[in-house]
Design an enzyme around this catalytic site. Structure first.
Site, PDB file in Angstrom:
ATOM      1  N   SER A  80      49.486  25.236  30.148  1.00  0.00           N
ATOM      2  CA  SER A  80      50.192  23.985  29.897  1.00  0.00           C
ATOM      3  C   SER A  80      49.867  22.879  30.890  1.00  0.00           C
ATOM      4  O   SER A  80      50.337  21.759  30.745  1.00  0.00           O
ATOM      5  CB  SER A  80      51.706  24.223  29.895  1.00  0.00           C
TER       6      SER A  80
ATOM      7  N   HIS B  90      54.887  22.507  36.244  1.00  0.00           N
ATOM      8  CA  HIS B  90      54.704  21.284  35.457  1.00  0.00           C
ATOM      9  C   HIS B  90      54.849  20.056  36.338  1.00  0.00           C
ATOM     10  O   HIS B  90      55.125  20.167  37.529  1.00  0.00           O
ATOM     11  CB  HIS B  90      55.741  21.228  34.320  1.00  0.00           C
TER      12      HIS B  90
ATOM     13  N   ASP C 296      59.872  18.953  28.853  1.00  0.00           N
ATOM     14  CA  ASP C 296      60.341  20.341  28.952  1.00  0.00           C
ATOM     15  C   ASP C 296      61.767  20.579  28.510  1.00  0.00           C
ATOM     16  O   ASP C 296      62.285  21.683  28.654  1.00  0.00           O
ATOM     17  CB  ASP C 296      60.203  20.827  30.403  1.00  0.00           C
TER      18      ASP C 296
END
EC number: 3.4.21.89
Lengths: 180, 141
Positions: free
Chosen positions: A57, A97, A123
């Site tokens: 990701s 992230h 998210d």
């Protein structure tokens, strides 16, 4: 050449004293490694100073198997653009992230939103039900540096337990047999 | 570098939503020598992002990323973008956009090396934008 079994003869030749000595040597190596790890935890302020990237990701920056070095000093404020490693309450696996939004109050309390570079949406869908923001307590650390590929070994060890046992067995054998 | 912006706010049930269109003209240069380009042997990519920073009654500091782009080694480190719309919704945590005179837009980037440190760099130059005192009732977006 095939692995010769001469080392088994060596082990038999070692008397009890030498065996205990080697075991202590092994114990020292393990303790030193643990101390270095604990030292890293203190210096970086993070409970997990080194993490392995598990998903895609954050591509193309990070790929599965890359190693990230984290710090988690309380004095460092959370700002957009930073790469954070966080845990969602009740889940074991940390996520790596980037911070997309922050709202910080006058007293220093901050709530923030994250998103993976390679994801189309933020998210919020990953957070706990009813949770819209992350807070400082969810953060394991901030990514300050990275090394590619090296973490593949730990992923392999996790996914293929036989590989893990083989590695540990070989390591143990090497240390016990190595004459210093 | 400089940015030109026109903007208007849209009404939302509970929080303010801002709309901004912008131009970006930028040259991304190496920190140490302003003449060298940023893509040296150890730079794999740049993660660029345009962020809006402002204060409100509720929150001392707010930062919202409006737009981002990944620039790979080999791409031209110059940006010349016009009439860009924000990629992400510019929601405030509350109603702090209405009448907010001072929203600062800055371009920053995260340098991703082949291996090593991950620095965050802020571009020199930023633009302050005011939001109007009233909400727009028609969306001409």
């Amino acid at each position: 050449a095939m692995l010769s079994l001469d080392f088994l003869d060596d082990v038999r030749r070692m008397n009890k004293r030498q065996l205990y000595y080697q075991v202590l040597n092994f114990g020292m190596i393990v303790s030193s490694a643990l101390m270095i790890w604990k030292g890293l935890m203190v210096v970086t302020g993070s409970e997990s100073p080194i993490v392995v990237v598990l998903s895609g990701s954050m591509e193309p920056a990070f790929h599965r198997g890359d190693l990230l070095f984290l710090t988690n000093r309380v004095e460092d404020p959370i700002r957009v653009g930073e790469i954070v490693v966080f845990r969602i309450e009740g889940r074991e696996i940390p996520i790596v992230h980037r911070v997309l939004k922050i709202h910080e109050k006058h007293n220093g309390d901050v709530k923030f939103l994250t998103k993976g570079d390679n994801n189309a949406v933020d998210d919020r869908g990953l957070y706990k039900r009813g949770q819209h923001w992350l807070e400082k307590k969810d953060v394991v650390g901030r990514a300050r540096g990275f090394v590619p590929y090296i973490g593949i070994v730990t992923i392999l060890m996790n996914d293929y337990p036989k590989f893990k046992y083989a590695v540990l067995f070989l390591l143990g054998l090497f240390v016990l047999v190595h004459r210093e | 570098f400089r940015k030109n912006v026109e903007d208007f706010t849209g009404p939302r049930e509970r929080s303010d939503l801002g709309f901004i269109t912008f131009d970006i003209t930028a040259d991304i240069l190496n920190e140490k020598s302003y003449l060298e380009i940023i893509f040296d042997w150890n730079v794999k990519q740049l993660f660029l992002y345009l962020s809006a920073e402002y204060s409100t009654k509720n929150n001392a500091l707010n930062q919202v990323v409006l737009w981002d782009k990944i620039m790979l080694r080999g791409d031209n480190p110059r940006l010349f973008l016009k009439d860009m719309k924000s990629k992400y919704f510019f929601f405030d945590d509350g109603n702090g956009l209405k009448g907010n005179r001072n929203i600062t837009l800055t371009l920053s980037w995260n340098v991703v090396p082949n291996a090593g440190i991950l620095p965050l760099v802020t571009g020199s130059g930023h633009v302050s934008v005011p939001f109007p005192d009233t909400y727009e009732t028609t969306k001409s977006y």
